[in-house]
Design an enzyme around this catalytic site. Structure first.
Site, PDB file in Angstrom:
ATOM      1  N   ASP A   1      35.907  40.478  45.652  1.00 19.89           N
ATOM      2  CA  ASP A   1      35.353  39.717  44.530  1.00 19.89           C
ATOM      3  C   ASP A   1      33.833  39.634  44.660  1.00 19.89           C
ATOM      4  O   ASP A   1      33.219  38.583  44.456  1.00 19.89           O
ATOM      5  CB  ASP A   1      35.972  38.326  44.427  1.00 19.89           C
ATOM      6  CG  ASP A   1      35.874  37.745  43.017  1.00 19.89           C
ATOM      7  OD1 ASP A   1      35.741  38.536  42.065  1.00 19.89           O
ATOM      8  OD2 ASP A   1      35.922  36.513  42.872  1.00 19.89           O
TER       9      ASP A   1
ATOM     10  N   ASN B   1      30.900  41.711  33.544  1.00 15.77           N
ATOM     11  CA  ASN B   1      30.118  40.472  33.451  1.00 15.77           C
ATOM     12  C   ASN B   1      28.621  40.742  33.441  1.00 15.77           C
ATOM     13  O   ASN B   1      27.845  40.076  34.110  1.00 15.77           O
ATOM     14  CB  ASN B   1      30.488  39.515  34.588  1.00 15.77           C
ATOM     15  CG  ASN B   1      30.266  40.116  35.965  1.00 15.77           C
ATOM     16  OD1 ASN B   1      30.325  41.320  36.143  1.00 15.77           O
ATOM     17  ND2 ASN B   1      30.013  39.272  36.951  1.00 15.77           N
TER      18      ASN B   1
ATOM     19  N   GLY C   1      29.914  32.241  43.386  1.00 19.58           N
ATOM     20  CA  GLY C   1      29.979  33.656  43.748  1.00 19.58           C
ATOM     21  C   GLY C   1      29.380  33.989  45.095  1.00 19.58           C
ATOM     22  O   GLY C   1      28.454  33.337  45.579  1.00 19.58           O
TER      23      GLY C   1
END
Length: 417
Positions: free
Chosen positions: A307, A97, A326
């Protein structure tokens, strides 16, 4: 690198000879040379002693984001891997990403080269589709040959079911691992948190559980038709766990993971409108968290992940609706999981998963390369920004009590502590 680790409690459930026993560990030139109750050694050996020192094989994380290239202000590869090593992780899988996203072999080579000198090993994922736009498959075979361990349009669901079918069929030619993020955008709409009592109370648009579960069911039906290897990252609902359990009973080659924050927090944490809790998938109910923990314990969920996703402060310090999703999580992983699982289960969770990505699993045995994590499971402290080494400080765990201290790790002939 020559190190003598003194009086360390070894935690290695797969190794009956040393598990839960206190030993000295002698490392010479990066190789475990001796494991014994008391090792005497000469000069030119660094002695490593710590309070209540525990040692396990090095930890693994299957979903880590940094920023380089394109978002270096969030985190560079070099510093991100240093943070990972300090946090006990000796191997990480890097999400695709960045800007540009890695969708060619040259991009994978760049990422591998950028990580060469770091103690923690980096294994990159390549984008599944060109530009992660979901239109056409990227150079999957070439990226695999360059070192990509799987393919994923990070957090971008594949709305084209036929493209997923083709990807699963094509990847069987070279044993590729396809990732599919489970979110039906037509169902989720403009939702930003989990749909339910809390979202209604706060006046925030909700994402139904159905949005995740429909795509899990769809992907599993496609996998049953095509064969191949499928990974469903960061599931968040009880029904999702059930769907994957049923697929595994059928013999489908599917794996899945869950993010630590979805185990620890629920949507009740949203009541302060703190944008650190804006996550994807969103925080769900207490019943979902319990089902996710049970799924890890019975093996339905294959592994747990931080994550880890650094974000610029200006993307978080805005109204909740406008904030980016996030949280970072490498530095808090052990301290949170240590409150949810017993120590043996915890270490099993932190060390499993490499095989799915074709990554060698280290062994805590004489003659093997030293790939170790050093920690103390007892101390408790409240997390503050001063404890965070990551370049970005967007942690949903700030203010939480953590249990345990990670001293660092040993890997690739380096001690990071």
């Amino acid at each position: 690198m020559n190190i003598l680790i003194k009086k360390a409690q070894i935690v290695d459930p797969s190794n009956k000879e040393y598990h839960l026993k206190k030993h000295d560990i002698l490392i010479k030139d990066g190789i475990i040379a001796e494991i014994a109750t008391d090792i005497q050694t000469g000069e030119n050996i660094e002695i490593l002693e710590k309070d209540n020192l525990h040692v396990s094989t090095g930890w693994f994380d299957s979903s880590v984001s940094f920023g380089e290239p394109g978002y270096e202000e969030r985190e560079t590869i070099k510093h991100g891997l240093f943070v990972a090593a300090k946090s006990g992780f000796t191997d990480i899988v890097l999400n695709p990403n960045t800007n540009p996203v890695p969708d060619s072999s040259s991009d994978i080579v760049f990422l591998k080269n950028a990580a060469k000198e770091s103690a923690t090993s980096l294994y990159p994922l390549g984008a599944l589709t060109v530009g992660a736009e979901g239109e056409a498959l990227a150079e999957l075979y070439d990226m695999k040959n360059a070192g990509a361990v799987g393919f994923y349009d990070y957090k971008h669901p594949l709305k084209n079911a036929n493209l997923l079918k083709i990807a699963l069929q094509y990847n069987q030619n070279f044993n590729g691992l396809v990732h599919s993020f489970p979110l039906d955008k037509q169902i989720s709409g403009k939702g930003i948190v989990s749909e339910g009592e809390i979202s209604t109370k706060l006046g925030l648009k909700g994402i139904p559980h159905l949005a995740e579960e429909l795509f899990i069911a769809r992907d599993l039906y496609i996998l049953e038709y095509t064969g191949g290897k499928l990974h469903i990252p960061t599931i968040s609902t009880a029904k999702g766990v059930k769907l994957i359990a049923e697929a595994k009973k059928k013999g489908l080659d599917v794996s899945c993971s869950v993010a630590i924050h979805n185990l620890y927090f629920t949507d009740a944490s949203l009541e302060g409108f703190d944008s650190h809790f804006k996550l994807m998938p969103p925080l769900r109910t207490k019943e979902d968290s319990k089902a996710l923990i049970a799924g890890l314990q019975d093996g339905t969920i294959d592994y747990v992940t931080t994550d880890h996703r650094p974000m610029d402060i200006e993307l978080k310090r805005v109204e909740f609706d406008n904030a980016e999703d996030g949280t970072i999580g490498l530095e808090t992983a052990f301290g949170i999981l240590n409150q949810l699982f017993d120590l043996e289960t915890l270490i099993s969770l932190l060390t499993k998963g490499r095989e799915r990505y074709g990554i060698p699993t280290p062994k805590l045995q004489v003659g093997e390369s030293a790939t170790l994590t050093l920690f103390n499971p007892e101390p408790e402290f409240t997390l503050d920004t001063e404890h965070i080494l990551s370049a970005s400080k967007n942690s949903c765990f700030i203010g939480s009590t953590l249990k345990g201290k990670v001293y660092g790790s040993i890997a690739k002939k380096q001690l990071i502590s």
